[in-house]
Design a protein around this motif. Structure first.
Motif, PDB file in Angstrom:
ATOM      1  N   TRP A   1       0.802  -1.218   0.000  1.00 11.52           N
ATOM      2  CA  TRP A   1       0.000   0.000   0.000  1.00 11.52           C
ATOM      3  C   TRP A   1       0.838   1.274   0.000  1.00 11.52           C
ATOM      4  CZ3 TRP A   1      -5.157   0.511  -0.789  1.00 11.52           C
ATOM      5  CH2 TRP A   1      -5.848  -0.708  -0.914  1.00 11.52           C
ATOM      6  N   THR A   2       1.939   1.276   0.652  1.00 14.61           N
ATOM      7  CA  THR A   2       2.659   2.563   0.772  1.00 14.61           C
ATOM      8  C   THR A   2       4.028   2.533   0.109  1.00 14.61           C
ATOM      9  OG1 THR A   2       3.640   1.921   2.878  1.00 14.61           O
ATOM     10  CG2 THR A   2       1.528   3.063   2.980  1.00 14.61           C
ATOM     11  N   GLY A   3       4.387   1.413  -0.550  1.00 13.34           N
ATOM     12  CA  GLY A   3       5.695   1.316  -1.226  1.00 13.34           C
ATOM     13  C   GLY A   3       5.905   2.503  -2.169  1.00 13.34           C
ATOM     14  N   ARG A   4       7.109   3.084  -2.153  1.00 14.97           N
ATOM     15  CA  ARG A   4       7.368   4.316  -2.874  1.00 14.97           C
ATOM     16  C   ARG A   4       7.174   4.159  -4.394  1.00 14.97           C
ATOM     17  NH1 ARG A   4       9.027   8.891  -0.911  1.00 14.97           N
ATOM     18  NH2 ARG A   4       9.466   8.014   1.132  1.00 14.97           N
ATOM     19  N   LYS A   5       7.651   2.999  -4.935  1.00 10.12           N
ATOM     20  CA  LYS A   5       7.590   2.867  -6.397  1.00 10.12           C
ATOM     21  C   LYS A   5       6.294   2.238  -6.901  1.00 10.12           C
ATOM     22  CE  LYS A   5      10.867   1.588  -9.302  1.00 10.12           C
ATOM     23  NZ  LYS A   5      12.018   0.790  -9.753  1.00 10.12           N
ATOM     24  N   SER A   6       5.925   1.112  -6.273  1.00  9.39           N
ATOM     25  CA  SER A   6       4.750   0.427  -6.827  1.00  9.39           C
ATOM     26  C   SER A   6       3.691   0.125  -5.789  1.00  9.39           C
ATOM     27  CB  SER A   6       5.196  -0.860  -7.545  1.00  9.39           C
ATOM     28  OG  SER A   6       6.094  -1.573  -6.706  1.00  9.39           O
TER      29      SER A   6
ATOM     30  N   VAL B   1       0.195   0.931  -3.796  1.00  7.09           N
ATOM     31  CA  VAL B   1      -1.097   1.370  -4.334  1.00  7.09           C
ATOM     32  C   VAL B   1      -1.203   2.904  -4.370  1.00  7.09           C
ATOM     33  CG1 VAL B   1      -3.597   1.365  -3.942  1.00  7.09           C
ATOM     34  CG2 VAL B   1      -2.266  -0.756  -3.635  1.00  7.09           C
ATOM     35  N   LEU B   2      -0.802   3.546  -3.291  1.00  8.90           N
ATOM     36  CA  LEU B   2      -0.927   5.019  -3.227  1.00  8.90           C
ATOM     37  C   LEU B   2      -0.087   5.687  -4.313  1.00  8.90           C
ATOM     38  CD1 LEU B   2      -0.878   5.537   0.675  1.00  8.90           C
ATOM     39  CD2 LEU B   2      -2.859   5.595  -0.886  1.00  8.90           C
ATOM     40  N   SER B   3       1.142   5.167  -4.535  1.00  6.71           N
ATOM     41  CA  SER B   3       2.011   5.738  -5.570  1.00  6.71           C
ATOM     42  C   SER B   3       1.411   5.520  -6.963  1.00  6.71           C
ATOM     43  CB  SER B   3       3.403   5.102  -5.519  1.00  6.71           C
ATOM     44  OG  SER B   3       4.023   5.429  -4.304  1.00  6.71           O
ATOM     45  N   LEU B   4       0.871   4.300  -7.169  1.00  9.50           N
ATOM     46  CA  LEU B   4       0.296   4.004  -8.483  1.00  9.50           C
ATOM     47  C   LEU B   4      -0.903   4.899  -8.769  1.00  9.50           C
ATOM     48  CD1 LEU B   4       0.595   0.103  -8.620  1.00  9.50           C
ATOM     49  CD2 LEU B   4       1.908   1.809  -9.909  1.00  9.50           C
ATOM     50  N   ILE B   5      -1.695   5.160  -7.716  1.00  8.39           N
ATOM     51  CA  ILE B   5      -2.852   6.053  -7.913  1.00  8.39           C
ATOM     52  C   ILE B   5      -2.370   7.450  -8.282  1.00  8.39           C
ATOM     53  CG2 ILE B   5      -4.775   7.219  -6.737  1.00  8.39           C
ATOM     54  CD1 ILE B   5      -5.287   4.608  -5.221  1.00  8.39           C
ATOM     55  N   ALA B   6      -1.323   7.908  -7.607  1.00  4.48           N
ATOM     56  CA  ALA B   6      -0.781   9.230  -7.921  1.00  4.48           C
ATOM     57  C   ALA B   6      -0.297   9.265  -9.373  1.00  4.48           C
ATOM     58  CB  ALA B   6       0.363   9.575  -6.970  1.00  4.48           C
ATOM     59  N   ASP B   7       0.386   8.157  -9.798  1.00  5.78           N
ATOM     60  CA  ASP B   7       0.935   8.121 -11.153  1.00  5.78           C
ATOM     61  C   ASP B   7      -0.155   7.960 -12.217  1.00  5.78           C
ATOM     62  OD1 ASP B   7       3.428   8.386 -10.133  1.00  5.78           O
ATOM     63  OD2 ASP B   7       3.971   6.239 -10.293  1.00  5.78           O
ATOM     64  N   ASN B   8      -1.095   7.012 -11.946  1.00  2.00           N
ATOM     65  CA  ASN B   8      -2.021   6.627 -13.003  1.00  2.00           C
ATOM     66  C   ASN B   8      -3.350   7.372 -12.973  1.00  2.00           C
ATOM     67  OD1 ASN B   8      -0.043   4.837 -13.780  1.00  2.00           O
ATOM     68  ND2 ASN B   8      -0.918   3.143 -12.576  1.00  2.00           N
ATOM     69  N   TRP B   9      -3.743   7.836 -11.784  1.00  2.00           N
ATOM     70  CA  TRP B   9      -5.008   8.554 -11.703  1.00  2.00           C
ATOM     71  C   TRP B   9      -4.812  10.076 -11.601  1.00  2.00           C
ATOM     72  CZ3 TRP B   9      -8.776   5.487  -7.945  1.00  2.00           C
ATOM     73  CH2 TRP B   9      -9.049   4.214  -8.524  1.00  2.00           C
TER      74      TRP B   9
END
Ligand code: 2NL
Length: 367
Positions: free
Chosen positions: A54-59, A61-69
């Motif tokens: 959930w909080t991993g910097r690269k992949s 969930v939160l990072s992916l949401i920031a990147d993809n959404w």
């Protein structure tokens, strides 16, 4: 791990084009988090993996949401996506925080339970040894003689024929050398032997020290013998020597009587019987009234009423010649006792090997 393919794609692809639909997508994610959170309750391994997911910097969930959404969101939705993401982030982080506190508390509690010491348990009792009966007897003999001014001297068990025989007025070819049944050490230059008595140390003491001399010499001595219930190839001896200018036979007798009373008790009487040793003249065997029957006669004293304790006598003036003492001015007495024999007699032990087998069942009887 989070098993959320929707966060790999932009919101537009998911058909989320309004604030409401964005909020609903975030709500789905939040539900998913809450479900998984409940599953990864305790064990530290899966907990760490869950936090990373959930909080991993690269992949995470939160990072992916920031990147993809968030990043590709159209300007009119950017604010609401940002707000939703922040809310989700706050929720996830505070939930994780709380879980971590709970997990740590549980681990701490488990450790305390594991490490708890039960003070009511009985302790481990380690058996404490006792002094061997031979040692106890040595110490008893020492106590008796130290009390009247003797000192303790010890010396080597390997000796020369000179100190063991010659200086004690036992010349070569004297029958006493055979009687002593000596162990000679093979190949020793000048000839060495295992001392047959502790007398050599008394000679060595007189060589070094002028009278008055009052010493006892405890130690192991060796004689070739056929082993039986009362004989071995080694025994423990205490020899004593007193030399001064005015020592008489009365001093000798008085000392012997004092010793016997101290060792066997005040009721014990003493008898001197004529004997022979090359190093004393006159010589005597010291007998005491039988400690079992008190002198009336029994099996132990072979119905004589007397028990032989040790040999003694007035130092033969010939001995003084070997240590440069003036035989005209000096006199003294000496004695030699077998510690094992005395211990067996006093404590009623019939078998000598019992003293050397170190069987605790035997030794415990003499605490
Ligand atoms: C025995 C008897 C004895 C001695 C030892 C001695 C030593 C010196 C001079 C004179 Cl330096 N005497 N020792 C004297 C009499 C008896 O031993 O049967 N012991 C087990």
């Amino acid at each position: 791990m989070a098993d959320l393919p929707i966060i790999e794609r932009p919101l537009a692809d998911l058909g989320a084009t309004t604030a409401e639909s964005v909020a609903s997508r975030f709500a789905d994610i939040r539900v998913r988090f809450d479900q998984q959170s409940a599953l990864h309750a305790t064990d530290p391994e899966s907990w760490r993996a869950f936090v990373l997911t959930w909080t991993g910097r690269k992949s995470g969930v939160l990072s992916l949401i920031a990147d993809n959404w968030l990043k590709p969101a159209p300007p009119e939705l950017k604010r609401v996506v940002g707000q939703e993401l922040n809310r989700l982030k706050t929720h996830v982080e505070s939930a994780l925080d709380q879980r971590r506190t709970e997990i740590e508390a549980a681990a701490e509690k488990a450790a305390l339970a594991r490490e708890q010491v039960d003070l009511s348990l009985p302790g481990v009792e380690r058996p404490v040894g006792t002094r061997h009966l031979i040692r106890q007897t040595y110490e008893e003999l020492q106590r008796i003689f130290l009390a009247i001014g003797f000192s303790v001297v010890e010396g080597p068990e390997i000796e020369t024929p000179y100190y063991n025989f010659e200086a004690l007025n036992i010349p070569e070819h004297h029958p006493a050398r055979d009687n002593m049944d000596t162990f000679y050490i093979e190949g020793a230059r000048g000839g060495h032997l295992l001392r047959t008595h502790t007398s050599p140390m008394q000679i060595r003491t007189m060589e070094k020290q002028q009278p008055p001399v009052r010493i006892i010499v405890p130690g192991k001595v060796y004689r070739r013998d056929n082993p039986d219930a009362t004989h071995g190839y080694m025994f423990h001896q205490v020899e004593g020597l007193a030399v001064d200018t005015d020592i008489t036979f009365a001093d000798f007798k008085g000392t012997v009587e004092y010793f016997v009373r101290e060792f066997l008790g005040p009721q014990a009487r003493t008898r001197l019987r004529p004997s022979y040793f090359p190093f004393t003249e006159p010589s005597a065997e010291v007998d005491a009234t039988c400690h079992v029957c008190g002198g009336s006669g029994c099996r132990i004293c072979k119905f004589s009423g007397w028990i032989e304790l040790f040999g003694a006598g007035m130092v033969n003036p010939a001995v003084y010649g070997f240590v440069n003492y003036d035989a005209e001015k000096l006199s003294g007495f000496a004695f030699g006792m077998g510690v094992d024999r005395l211990a067996m007699m006093k404590y009623g032990i019939s078998e000598l090997p019992l003293l050397f087998q170190n069987d605790v069942r035997f030794l415990r009887q003499f605490p």
